[in-house]
Design a protein around this motif. Sequence first.
Motif, short mmCIF file in Angstrom:
data_model
loop_
_atom_site.label_atom_id
_atom_site.label_comp_id
_atom_site.label_asym_id
_atom_site.label_seq_id
_atom_site.Cartn_x
_atom_site.Cartn_y
_atom_site.Cartn_z
N HIS A 78 0.82 -1.21 0.00
CA HIS A 78 0.00 0.00 0.00
C HIS A 78 0.86 1.26 0.00
O HIS A 78 2.00 1.24 0.44
CB HIS A 78 -0.95 0.00 1.20
CG HIS A 78 -2.18 -0.82 0.95
ND1 HIS A 78 -3.35 -0.29 0.46
CD2 HIS A 78 -2.39 -2.15 1.06
CE1 HIS A 78 -4.23 -1.25 0.30
NE2 HIS A 78 -3.68 -2.39 0.66
N LYS A 79 0.27 2.34 -0.53
CA LYS A 79 0.94 3.64 -0.45
C LYS A 79 1.16 3.95 1.03
O LYS A 79 0.27 3.70 1.85
CB LYS A 79 0.05 4.72 -1.08
CG LYS A 79 -0.15 4.54 -2.58
CD LYS A 79 -1.03 5.67 -3.11
CE LYS A 79 -1.72 5.34 -4.42
NZ LYS A 79 -0.88 5.44 -5.61
N ASP A 103 1.79 -1.85 5.66
CA ASP A 103 0.68 -2.57 5.06
C ASP A 103 1.09 -3.20 3.73
O ASP A 103 1.08 -2.56 2.68
CB ASP A 103 -0.52 -1.63 4.87
CG ASP A 103 -1.78 -2.38 4.45
OD1 ASP A 103 -1.68 -3.58 4.13
OD2 ASP A 103 -2.86 -1.76 4.46
N THR A 159 -7.62 7.45 -0.77
CA THR A 159 -6.52 7.13 0.13
C THR A 159 -6.49 8.11 1.30
O THR A 159 -6.30 7.71 2.46
CB THR A 159 -5.17 7.18 -0.63
OG1 THR A 159 -5.29 6.37 -1.80
CG2 THR A 159 -4.02 6.65 0.21
N LEU A 217 -2.55 0.80 -4.94
CA LEU A 217 -1.32 0.35 -4.29
C LEU A 217 -0.12 1.16 -4.78
O LEU A 217 -0.21 1.89 -5.76
CB LEU A 217 -1.09 -1.13 -4.61
CG LEU A 217 -2.23 -2.06 -4.16
CD1 LEU A 217 -2.02 -3.44 -4.76
CD2 LEU A 217 -2.31 -2.11 -2.65
N THR A 276 -8.46 -2.38 1.90
CA THR A 276 -8.78 -2.65 0.49
C THR A 276 -10.29 -2.53 0.21
O THR A 276 -10.69 -1.81 -0.72
CB THR A 276 -8.20 -4.00 0.04
OG1 THR A 276 -6.77 -3.93 0.16
CG2 THR A 276 -8.56 -4.34 -1.39
N SER A 327 0.26 -6.72 1.56
CA SER A 327 -0.67 -7.86 1.52
C SER A 327 0.04 -9.19 1.63
O SER A 327 1.12 -9.40 1.04
CB SER A 327 -1.48 -7.83 0.22
OG SER A 327 -2.30 -8.97 0.14
#
Length: 309
Positions: free
Chosen positions: A129-130, A137, A248, A161, A262, A139
Amino acid sequence: MMLYTHSPEVAAALDAGRAVVALESTIITHGMPWPRNLETARQVEQAVREAGAVPATIAVLEGQLHIGLTDTELEWLARATHVAKLSRADMAVCMAEGGTGATTVAATMIAAELAGIEVFATGGIGGVHKGAETSFDISADLQELAATRVSVVAAGAKAILDLPKTLEVLETLGVPVIAYGQDALPAFWSRDSGLKAPLRMDSPEQIARAHRMRARLDLPGGQLIANPIPQAAEIPLAELAPIIAQATADAEALGITGKAVTPFLLQRIFDLTGGASLEANVALVLNNARLGASIALALTALKAAPVPS
Ligand code: PSU
Ligand code: MN
Protein backbone atom coordinates in the motif's frame (compact mmCIF):
# COMPACT_ATOMS: atom_id res chain seq x y z
CA MET A 1 -15.08 -34.53 8.48
CA MET A 2 -13.11 -34.20 5.27
CA LEU A 3 -10.70 -31.29 5.17
CA TYR A 4 -12.51 -30.00 2.09
CA THR A 5 -15.44 -30.86 -0.14
CA HIS A 6 -15.89 -30.49 -3.88
CA SER A 7 -19.02 -29.33 -5.64
CA PRO A 8 -20.35 -32.13 -7.87
CA GLU A 9 -19.17 -30.23 -10.97
CA VAL A 10 -15.61 -29.84 -9.69
CA ALA A 11 -15.42 -33.42 -8.38
CA ALA A 12 -16.35 -34.75 -11.82
CA ALA A 13 -13.88 -32.42 -13.55
CA LEU A 14 -10.95 -33.39 -11.33
CA ASP A 15 -11.80 -37.09 -11.72
CA ALA A 16 -11.78 -36.72 -15.48
CA GLY A 17 -8.52 -34.75 -15.48
CA ARG A 18 -10.27 -31.75 -16.99
CA ALA A 19 -8.95 -28.18 -16.80
CA VAL A 20 -10.14 -26.43 -13.63
CA VAL A 21 -9.81 -22.74 -12.73
CA ALA A 22 -9.98 -21.64 -9.09
CA LEU A 23 -11.91 -18.44 -8.30
CA GLU A 24 -11.83 -16.43 -5.07
CA SER A 25 -14.80 -15.34 -2.97
CA THR A 26 -13.58 -12.15 -1.23
CA ILE A 27 -14.33 -10.30 -4.44
CA ILE A 28 -17.95 -11.45 -3.97
CA THR A 29 -18.31 -10.56 -0.27
CA HIS A 30 -15.97 -7.58 0.10
CA GLY A 31 -15.17 -6.41 -3.41
CA MET A 32 -18.53 -5.78 -5.08
CA PRO A 33 -21.98 -4.64 -3.91
CA TRP A 34 -25.10 -6.80 -4.00
CA PRO A 35 -26.58 -7.82 -6.46
CA ARG A 36 -23.76 -7.14 -8.91
CA ASN A 37 -21.49 -9.43 -6.90
CA LEU A 38 -23.72 -12.45 -7.57
CA GLU A 39 -24.31 -11.57 -11.23
CA THR A 40 -20.56 -11.20 -11.74
CA ALA A 41 -19.70 -14.41 -9.87
CA ARG A 42 -22.12 -16.31 -12.12
CA GLN A 43 -20.85 -14.64 -15.29
CA VAL A 44 -17.24 -15.41 -14.33
CA GLU A 45 -18.08 -19.09 -13.77
CA GLN A 46 -19.91 -19.14 -17.10
CA ALA A 47 -16.96 -17.53 -18.89
CA VAL A 48 -14.69 -20.30 -17.60
CA ARG A 49 -17.16 -22.96 -18.80
CA GLU A 50 -17.57 -21.36 -22.22
CA ALA A 51 -13.79 -21.41 -22.60
CA GLY A 52 -13.84 -25.18 -22.02
CA ALA A 53 -12.71 -25.39 -18.38
CA VAL A 54 -14.51 -25.87 -15.07
CA PRO A 55 -14.79 -23.11 -12.43
CA ALA A 56 -14.10 -23.79 -8.74
CA THR A 57 -15.16 -20.89 -6.54
CA ILE A 58 -13.57 -21.34 -3.12
CA ALA A 59 -14.94 -20.37 0.33
CA VAL A 60 -15.25 -21.61 3.91
CA LEU A 61 -18.89 -22.34 4.87
CA GLU A 62 -19.57 -23.32 8.48
CA GLY A 63 -16.05 -24.60 8.97
CA GLN A 64 -15.97 -26.58 5.74
CA LEU A 65 -13.57 -25.59 2.98
CA HIS A 66 -15.48 -25.72 -0.32
CA ILE A 67 -13.66 -26.26 -3.62
CA GLY A 68 -16.43 -25.24 -5.97
CA LEU A 69 -19.78 -23.87 -4.84
CA THR A 70 -23.23 -24.86 -5.99
CA ASP A 71 -25.37 -22.00 -7.28
CA THR A 72 -27.36 -22.02 -4.03
CA GLU A 73 -24.16 -21.66 -1.99
CA LEU A 74 -22.91 -18.93 -4.31
CA GLU A 75 -26.11 -16.94 -3.87
CA TRP A 76 -26.09 -17.46 -0.09
CA LEU A 77 -22.52 -16.13 0.11
CA ALA A 78 -23.29 -13.15 -2.13
CA ARG A 79 -26.22 -12.17 0.13
CA ALA A 80 -24.38 -12.74 3.42
CA THR A 81 -23.30 -9.62 5.28
CA HIS A 82 -21.09 -10.82 8.16
CA VAL A 83 -18.63 -13.04 6.36
CA ALA A 84 -14.97 -12.98 7.43
CA LYS A 85 -12.24 -12.09 4.95
CA LEU A 86 -9.77 -14.96 5.14
CA SER A 87 -6.11 -14.85 4.32
CA ARG A 88 -3.28 -17.27 5.30
CA ALA A 89 -3.39 -16.02 8.91
CA ASP A 90 -7.07 -16.64 9.65
CA MET A 91 -8.15 -19.52 7.42
CA ALA A 92 -7.32 -22.35 9.88
CA VAL A 93 -8.91 -20.54 12.84
CA CYS A 94 -12.12 -20.00 10.85
CA MET A 95 -12.28 -23.67 9.84
CA ALA A 96 -11.43 -24.96 13.33
CA GLU A 97 -14.15 -22.81 14.86
CA GLY A 98 -16.81 -23.73 12.31
CA GLY A 99 -16.91 -20.20 10.93
CA THR A 100 -17.78 -18.83 7.51
CA GLY A 101 -15.35 -16.82 5.44
CA ALA A 102 -14.51 -15.66 1.95
CA THR A 103 -11.04 -16.44 0.65
CA THR A 104 -8.64 -13.74 -0.53
CA VAL A 105 -6.02 -14.40 -3.19
CA ALA A 106 -3.68 -15.87 -0.56
CA ALA A 107 -6.25 -18.22 0.97
CA THR A 108 -7.63 -19.23 -2.45
CA MET A 109 -4.11 -20.16 -3.58
CA ILE A 110 -3.65 -22.35 -0.49
CA ALA A 111 -6.96 -24.11 -1.13
CA ALA A 112 -6.31 -24.50 -4.86
CA GLU A 113 -2.92 -26.11 -4.34
CA LEU A 114 -4.41 -28.47 -1.76
CA ALA A 115 -7.03 -29.56 -4.30
CA GLY A 116 -4.53 -29.93 -7.16
CA ILE A 117 -5.74 -26.87 -9.09
CA GLU A 118 -2.89 -25.03 -10.79
CA VAL A 119 -4.59 -21.90 -12.17
CA PHE A 120 -6.58 -19.22 -10.41
CA ALA A 121 -8.24 -16.16 -11.95
CA THR A 122 -9.25 -13.02 -10.08
CA GLY A 123 -9.48 -9.25 -10.44
CA GLY A 124 -6.51 -7.77 -8.67
CA ILE A 125 -4.05 -9.00 -6.07
CA GLY A 126 -3.20 -7.25 -2.84
CA GLY A 127 0.20 -5.58 -2.71
CA VAL A 128 2.26 -2.88 -1.03
CA HIS A 129 0.00 0.00 0.00
CA LYS A 130 0.94 3.64 -0.45
CA GLY A 131 2.61 4.79 2.77
CA ALA A 132 3.76 1.24 3.59
CA GLU A 133 7.05 2.68 4.80
CA THR A 134 5.17 3.83 7.89
CA SER A 135 2.06 1.59 7.97
CA PHE A 136 3.87 -1.68 6.99
CA ASP A 137 0.68 -2.57 5.06
CA ILE A 138 1.86 -5.24 2.63
CA SER A 139 -0.67 -7.86 1.52
CA ALA A 140 -0.09 -11.49 2.46
CA ASP A 141 -0.92 -12.21 -1.22
CA LEU A 142 2.68 -11.38 -2.16
CA GLN A 143 4.27 -13.93 0.19
CA GLU A 144 1.69 -16.48 -0.94
CA LEU A 145 2.76 -16.04 -4.55
CA ALA A 146 6.28 -16.85 -3.36
CA ALA A 147 5.20 -19.96 -1.46
CA THR A 148 2.32 -21.65 -3.25
CA ARG A 149 2.47 -23.24 -6.70
CA VAL A 150 -0.50 -21.67 -8.46
CA SER A 151 -0.47 -19.37 -11.48
CA VAL A 152 -2.63 -16.35 -10.69
CA VAL A 153 -4.25 -14.32 -13.46
CA ALA A 154 -5.00 -10.75 -12.35
CA ALA A 155 -5.31 -7.40 -14.11
CA GLY A 156 -2.03 -6.31 -12.57
CA ALA A 157 -2.04 -4.75 -9.13
CA LYS A 158 -4.70 -2.26 -8.15
CA ALA A 159 -3.79 1.35 -8.73
CA ILE A 160 -4.65 2.01 -5.08
CA LEU A 161 -1.32 0.35 -4.29
CA ASP A 162 2.25 1.55 -4.56
CA LEU A 163 3.05 -0.27 -7.79
CA PRO A 164 6.83 0.29 -7.91
CA LYS A 165 7.16 -1.02 -4.33
CA THR A 166 4.86 -3.96 -5.14
CA LEU A 167 7.11 -4.91 -8.07
CA GLU A 168 10.22 -4.61 -5.87
CA VAL A 169 8.77 -6.92 -3.22
CA LEU A 170 7.68 -9.47 -5.85
CA GLU A 171 11.18 -9.43 -7.29
CA THR A 172 12.70 -9.94 -3.83
CA LEU A 173 10.34 -12.85 -3.23
CA GLY A 174 11.23 -14.45 -6.56
CA VAL A 175 7.77 -14.17 -8.09
CA PRO A 176 7.67 -13.93 -11.89
CA VAL A 177 5.47 -11.02 -12.94
CA ILE A 178 4.41 -11.71 -16.52
CA ALA A 179 2.52 -9.11 -18.51
CA TYR A 180 0.24 -10.75 -21.05
CA GLY A 181 0.55 -9.50 -24.62
CA GLN A 182 2.20 -6.16 -23.83
CA ASP A 183 5.36 -4.74 -22.26
CA ALA A 184 3.70 -2.48 -19.68
CA LEU A 185 2.49 -3.65 -16.31
CA PRO A 186 -1.29 -3.16 -16.33
CA ALA A 187 -2.83 -1.29 -13.39
CA PHE A 188 -6.22 -2.94 -12.82
CA TRP A 189 -8.72 -0.37 -14.16
CA SER A 190 -6.06 0.93 -16.59
CA ARG A 191 -4.07 -0.96 -19.23
CA ASP A 192 -0.81 0.84 -18.58
CA SER A 193 0.70 1.61 -15.18
CA GLY A 194 3.57 3.53 -16.75
CA LEU A 195 5.89 0.80 -15.49
CA LYS A 196 7.49 -1.91 -17.59
CA ALA A 197 6.60 -5.42 -16.46
CA PRO A 198 9.62 -7.58 -15.60
CA LEU A 199 8.49 -10.32 -18.01
CA ARG A 200 6.16 -10.64 -20.99
CA MET A 201 4.42 -13.60 -22.61
CA ASP A 202 2.00 -13.70 -25.53
CA SER A 203 0.31 -17.10 -25.31
CA PRO A 204 -1.31 -19.39 -22.72
CA GLU A 205 1.02 -22.20 -23.88
CA GLN A 206 4.14 -20.20 -22.97
CA ILE A 207 2.68 -19.46 -19.54
CA ALA A 208 1.81 -23.13 -19.02
CA ARG A 209 5.34 -24.24 -19.98
CA ALA A 210 6.89 -21.73 -17.56
CA HIS A 211 4.53 -22.94 -14.81
CA ARG A 212 5.70 -26.54 -15.41
CA MET A 213 9.34 -25.52 -15.59
CA ARG A 214 9.14 -23.99 -12.11
CA ALA A 215 7.89 -27.33 -10.77
CA ARG A 216 10.66 -29.23 -12.54
CA LEU A 217 13.20 -26.88 -10.95
CA ASP A 218 11.51 -27.65 -7.62
CA LEU A 219 10.82 -23.95 -7.10
CA PRO A 220 8.01 -23.22 -4.70
CA GLY A 221 5.61 -20.41 -5.50
CA GLY A 222 3.50 -19.43 -8.44
CA GLN A 223 3.44 -16.91 -11.26
CA LEU A 224 1.59 -13.63 -11.46
CA ILE A 225 0.03 -13.18 -14.88
CA ALA A 226 -0.84 -9.51 -15.38
CA ASN A 227 -3.60 -9.39 -17.98
CA PRO A 228 -4.56 -5.90 -19.19
CA ILE A 229 -8.22 -4.88 -18.96
CA PRO A 230 -9.93 -4.84 -22.40
CA GLN A 231 -9.47 -1.47 -24.14
CA ALA A 232 -13.19 -0.70 -24.33
CA ALA A 233 -13.60 -1.06 -20.56
CA GLU A 234 -10.53 0.76 -19.27
CA ILE A 235 -10.45 3.95 -17.21
CA PRO A 236 -7.20 5.79 -17.99
CA LEU A 237 -4.86 6.24 -15.04
CA ALA A 238 -4.83 10.04 -15.38
CA GLU A 239 -8.59 10.07 -14.81
CA LEU A 240 -8.36 7.81 -11.77
CA ALA A 241 -5.31 9.34 -10.08
CA PRO A 242 -7.14 12.19 -8.27
CA ILE A 243 -9.93 9.81 -7.22
CA ILE A 244 -7.45 7.31 -5.81
CA ALA A 245 -5.67 10.13 -3.97
CA GLN A 246 -8.99 11.24 -2.49
CA ALA A 247 -9.94 7.71 -1.41
CA THR A 248 -6.52 7.13 0.13
CA ALA A 249 -6.72 10.42 2.06
CA ASP A 250 -10.22 9.48 3.31
CA ALA A 251 -8.97 6.10 4.54
CA GLU A 252 -6.19 7.79 6.44
CA ALA A 253 -8.45 10.48 7.92
CA LEU A 254 -10.89 7.80 9.12
CA GLY A 255 -8.09 5.68 10.58
CA ILE A 256 -8.92 2.63 8.44
CA THR A 257 -6.25 -0.05 8.89
CA GLY A 258 -5.52 -3.74 8.33
CA LYS A 259 -7.82 -5.86 6.21
CA ALA A 260 -10.47 -3.14 6.08
CA VAL A 261 -8.26 -0.94 3.87
CA THR A 262 -8.78 -2.65 0.49
CA PRO A 263 -12.61 -3.01 0.76
CA PHE A 264 -12.87 0.61 1.96
CA LEU A 265 -10.84 1.96 -0.96
CA LEU A 266 -12.81 -0.09 -3.51
CA GLN A 267 -16.11 1.19 -2.13
CA ARG A 268 -14.88 4.77 -2.00
CA ILE A 269 -13.62 4.63 -5.58
CA PHE A 270 -16.95 3.13 -6.65
CA ASP A 271 -18.76 6.12 -5.07
CA LEU A 272 -16.34 8.71 -6.48
CA THR A 273 -16.54 7.30 -10.03
CA GLY A 274 -20.32 7.04 -9.90
CA GLY A 275 -20.09 3.28 -10.28
CA ALA A 276 -17.78 3.33 -13.33
CA SER A 277 -15.02 1.52 -11.43
CA LEU A 278 -17.35 -1.44 -10.89
CA GLU A 279 -18.13 -1.76 -14.61
CA ALA A 280 -14.41 -1.86 -15.35
CA ASN A 281 -13.88 -4.35 -12.52
CA VAL A 282 -16.49 -6.74 -13.93
CA ALA A 283 -15.00 -6.54 -17.43
CA LEU A 284 -11.47 -7.28 -16.24
CA VAL A 285 -12.47 -10.23 -14.07
CA LEU A 286 -14.30 -11.82 -17.02
CA ASN A 287 -11.26 -11.24 -19.20
CA ASN A 288 -9.03 -12.88 -16.58
CA ALA A 289 -11.38 -15.86 -16.25
CA ARG A 290 -11.08 -16.52 -19.98
CA LEU A 291 -7.28 -16.32 -19.94
CA GLY A 292 -7.18 -18.50 -16.80
CA ALA A 293 -9.23 -21.13 -18.62
CA SER A 294 -6.88 -21.05 -21.62
CA ILE A 295 -3.85 -21.52 -19.36
CA ALA A 296 -5.55 -24.38 -17.50
CA LEU A 297 -6.35 -26.04 -20.86
CA ALA A 298 -2.74 -25.55 -22.02
CA LEU A 299 -1.57 -27.22 -18.79
CA THR A 300 -3.79 -30.25 -19.36
CA ALA A 301 -2.43 -30.49 -22.92
CA LEU A 302 1.12 -30.50 -21.50
CA LYS A 303 0.14 -33.20 -19.00
CA ALA A 304 -1.00 -35.39 -21.86
CA ALA A 305 2.25 -34.96 -23.78
CA PRO A 306 5.46 -36.62 -22.51
CA VAL A 307 7.70 -34.07 -20.75
CA PRO A 308 11.04 -33.75 -22.59
CA SER A 309 13.95 -34.05 -20.18
N1 PSU B 1 -9.80 -7.68 -6.32
C1 PSU B 1 -10.96 -7.02 -6.36
N2 PSU B 1 -11.65 -6.86 -5.20
C2 PSU B 1 -11.22 -7.39 -4.01
C3 PSU B 1 -9.96 -8.09 -3.96
C4 PSU B 1 -9.32 -8.21 -5.15
O1 PSU B 1 -11.36 -6.54 -7.40
O2 PSU B 1 -11.90 -7.25 -3.00
C5 PSU B 1 -9.47 -8.72 -2.67
C6 PSU B 1 -8.68 -10.01 -3.01
O3 PSU B 1 -9.30 -11.06 -2.31
C7 PSU B 1 -7.30 -9.75 -2.46
C8 PSU B 1 -7.60 -8.85 -1.32
O4 PSU B 1 -6.63 -10.93 -2.11
O5 PSU B 1 -8.58 -7.97 -1.86
C9 PSU B 1 -6.39 -8.14 -0.79
O6 PSU B 1 -6.64 -7.70 0.49
P1 PSU B 1 -5.45 -7.14 1.42
O7 PSU B 1 -4.94 -5.94 0.69
O8 PSU B 1 -6.12 -6.82 2.73
O9 PSU B 1 -4.43 -8.25 1.53
MN1 MN C 1 -3.27 -5.10 4.10
